[in-house]
Design an enzyme around this catalytic site. Structure first.
Site, PDB file in Angstrom:
ATOM      1  N   SER A   1     -10.702  -5.188  -1.134  1.00  0.00           N
ATOM      2  CA  SER A   1     -11.922  -4.224  -0.017  1.00  0.00           C
ATOM      3  C   SER A   1     -12.249  -3.575  -0.877  1.00  0.00           C
ATOM      4  O   SER A   1     -11.850  -2.955  -1.267  1.00  0.00           O
ATOM      5  CB  SER A   1     -11.036  -3.565   1.222  1.00  0.00           C
ATOM      6  OG  SER A   1     -11.789  -2.584   1.606  1.00  0.00           O
ATOM      7  N   HIS A  51     -13.539   0.113  -0.594  1.00  0.00           N
ATOM      8  CA  HIS A  51     -13.016   1.209  -0.478  1.00  0.00           C
ATOM      9  C   HIS A  51     -12.261   1.776  -1.632  1.00  0.00           C
ATOM     10  O   HIS A  51     -11.519   3.265  -1.674  1.00  0.00           O
ATOM     11  CB  HIS A  51     -13.562   1.820   0.818  1.00  0.00           C
ATOM     12  CG  HIS A  51     -12.237   1.410   1.242  1.00  0.00           C
ATOM     13  ND1 HIS A  51     -11.435   2.497   2.021  1.00  0.00           N
ATOM     14  CD2 HIS A  51     -12.241   0.887   3.085  1.00  0.00           C
ATOM     15  CE1 HIS A  51     -10.927   2.256   2.701  1.00  0.00           C
ATOM     16  NE2 HIS A  51     -10.799   1.085   3.046  1.00  0.00           N
ATOM     17  N   CYS A  72       2.181   9.279  13.466  1.00  0.00           N
ATOM     18  CA  CYS A  72       2.711  10.737  14.261  1.00  0.00           C
ATOM     19  C   CYS A  72       2.273   9.902  15.943  1.00  0.00           C
ATOM     20  O   CYS A  72       0.525  10.537  15.905  1.00  0.00           O
ATOM     21  CB  CYS A  72       2.494  12.055  14.341  1.00  0.00           C
ATOM     22  SG  CYS A  72       2.892  13.292  15.356  1.00  0.00           S
ATOM     23  N   ASN A  87       1.026  -1.513   0.286  1.00  0.00           N
ATOM     24  CA  ASN A  87       0.165  -0.223   0.290  1.00  0.00           C
ATOM     25  C   ASN A  87       0.645   1.363   0.065  1.00  0.00           C
ATOM     26  O   ASN A  87       0.170   2.341  -0.815  1.00  0.00           O
ATOM     27  CB  ASN A  87      -1.028   0.162   1.174  1.00  0.00           C
ATOM     28  CG  ASN A  87      -0.130  -0.548   2.373  1.00  0.00           C
ATOM     29  OD1 ASN A  87      -0.078  -1.653   2.261  1.00  0.00           O
ATOM     30  ND2 ASN A  87      -0.261   0.218   3.273  1.00  0.00           N
TER      31      ASN A  87
HETATM   32  N1  PLP Z   1      -4.722  -4.078   3.602  1.00  0.00           N
HETATM   33  C1  PLP Z   1      -4.575  -2.875   2.802  1.00  0.00           C
HETATM   34  C2  PLP Z   1      -3.256  -3.586   2.010  1.00  0.00           C
HETATM   35  C3  PLP Z   1      -5.020  -2.035   2.790  1.00  0.00           C
HETATM   36  O1  PLP Z   1      -4.103  -1.064   2.287  1.00  0.00           O
HETATM   37  C4  PLP Z   1      -5.498  -1.886   3.551  1.00  0.00           C
HETATM   38  C5  PLP Z   1      -6.016  -0.454   4.167  1.00  0.00           C
HETATM   39  O2  PLP Z   1      -6.284   0.606   3.982  1.00  0.00           O
HETATM   40  C6  PLP Z   1      -6.158  -2.893   4.474  1.00  0.00           C
HETATM   41  C7  PLP Z   1      -6.004  -3.853   4.368  1.00  0.00           C
HETATM   42  C8  PLP Z   1      -7.140  -2.737   5.242  1.00  0.00           C
HETATM   43  O3  PLP Z   1      -8.827  -2.297   4.828  1.00  0.00           O
HETATM   44  P1  PLP Z   1      -9.764  -1.780   5.459  1.00  0.00           P
HETATM   45  O4  PLP Z   1      -9.789  -0.509   5.032  1.00  0.00           O
HETATM   46  O5  PLP Z   1     -10.819  -1.916   4.289  1.00  0.00           O
HETATM   47  O6  PLP Z   1      -9.969  -2.579   6.589  1.00  0.00           O
END
Ligand code: PLP
Length: 389
Positions: A199, A201, A325, A151
């Site tokens: 996910s 969103h 932070c 991410n």
């Molecule tokens: N895994 C990764 C790689 C993510 O980027 C995120 C969200 O930032 C998540 C898991 C968590 O997903 P959710 O926000 O739907 O709980």
């Protein structure tokens, strides 16, 4: 001009998704477990969404279990596998060092309760190699979890090779594909994994809904117990409107997947070239590896990332840092730390993540702003001549 370059954090909800969810909240209110027509309408809508998600990832509908997002899907994969395989003497969990907290903190929790957790290091470009994984696999390994793309830096992991290796050792393989599903083509069979998290969103769907794909034949212990929902795998009355929203987002993503990925890659490369060409002391983190097309993570020498984030926010530009932070101390991101970057580079890193709706004009606008913003921040931290001797 306000510019949103933080699509790896979350994405705007597509208008088609909003319309479908509004309609569902108003009229598809039945409980999908009810026998009457209201319930059956809700069940049919959930089934349609399940098929759409399955099509997006090359799966069968019956293998898709809806969850309350990526975090729950990751928890279900790890806790479910840990509990199911414990009785067979498989108590080792393996993850990379650059997983999302949803994986890392779940492994940490299970390790406190008696599981054995081993982590696989990454290269300086943020990639897990098969050789590194080989070093930590044992006959006691229950599950290996390596994300499809990171991410923060966007690096794509060689999941097919890693999964084949884990399965040769009799372990399950889970991939957190939250940052790839809906952005690039994802095919669960080609990846050869057992479990995959996604996910809504992150690809223009609503928050609080996602799915765990569970390969047919894989048994997990449920983490939510109660009614017999989701074929006994995840109890709780289904969030029908959110699931419908996920289904619509999946269909929209599939329609434009390759063109949109190519478009975003062109924009991302334009942004990267523009920044490296106009701001001195900049370097891309993870730039030597295969990456998702929308993400770049850039360090700006001599600039505290949080200050740059705030300065850009004041200019109407939304980006992010991997730093958290807490209690006044700025901890660099665990991902950049795991790549063993020089400490300055980890403290100076900004993530730009593009998405639907972003344009070349926005990229040029941000590239145009940055030299002056960065120079101002650098001049504030530079010591006046003669001071501090
Ligand atoms: N895994 C990764 C790689 C993510 O980027 C995120 C969200 O930032 C998540 C898991 C968590 O997903 P959710 O926000 O739907 O709980």
């Amino acid at each position: 001009m306000s510019t949103y370059f933080d699509h790896n954090a979350t994405t705007p909800v597509a208008p088609e998704v909003v319309a479908a969810m509004a309609e569902a909240l108003a009229s598809t209110f039945g409980n999908a477990s009810s026998v009457h027509a209201y319930g059956q309408r809700a069940k049919a809508a959930i089934d349609e969404a399940r098929s759409s998600v399955a099509t997006l990832i090359g799966a069968e509908a019956a293998e898709v279990v809806f969850t309350a997002g990526g975090t729950e899907a990751d928890n279900f994969a790890l806790r479910g596998a840990a509990e199911a395989l414990e009785a067979r003497g498989r108590k080792r969990l393996v993850s990379s060092t650059i997983e999302h907290e949803a994986v890392l903190n779940t492994c940490r929790h299970l390790a406190r309760r008696g599981h054995d957790w081993a982590t696989v290091p990454v290269t300086s470009d943020g990639v897990v190699t098969a050789a590194a994984l080989e070093g930590v696999l044992t006959p006691e390994t229950a599950i290996v979890s390596v994300m499809h793309a990171n991410n923060e830096i966007g690096t794509i992991q060689p999941v097919a090779d890693l999964a084949a290796m884990a399965r040769a050792h009799g372990a399950l393989f889970h991939t957190d594909a939250v940052q790839t599903v809906g952005k690039v083509p994802v095919d669960v069979r080609a990846l050869g994994v057992d479990l995959l998290s996604l996910s809504a969103h992150k690809f223009n769907g609503p928050k609080g809904v996602g799915a765990l794909w569970i390969r047919r034949g894989v048994r997990l212990a449920p983490i939510l117990t109660g009614g017999r929902h989701e074929r006994n795998r995840r109890a709780g009355t289904e969030n029908v409107a959110a699931i419908i929203g996920l289904g619509v987002a999946a269909r929209l993503a599939l329609r434009h997947l390759r063109e949109e990925a190519a478009r975003l890659e062109t924009l991302r490369d334009r942004l990267e070239r523009g920044i490296l060409g106009t701001v001195s002391g900049t370097v891309v983190n993870g730039g030597g590896a295969a990456r998702v097309p929308n993400t770049t993570n850039i360090s700006f020498t001599g600039v505290e990332a949080e200050s740059l984030l705030i300065a850009l926010d004041l200019e109407g530009v939304a980006v992010s840092t991997g730093s958290a932070c807490s209690s006044g101390s700025l901890e660099p991101s665990h991902v950049l730390k795991a790549m063993h970057l020089p400490s300055g580079r980890a403290h100076n890193a900004i993530r730009f993540s593009l998405g639907a709706g972003n344009t070349a004009d926005e990229v040029d606008h941000v590239v145009g702003l940055l030299p002056a913003v960065v120079e101002k921040l650098r001049s504030l931290t530079r010591l006046p001549a003669g001071a501090g001797a």
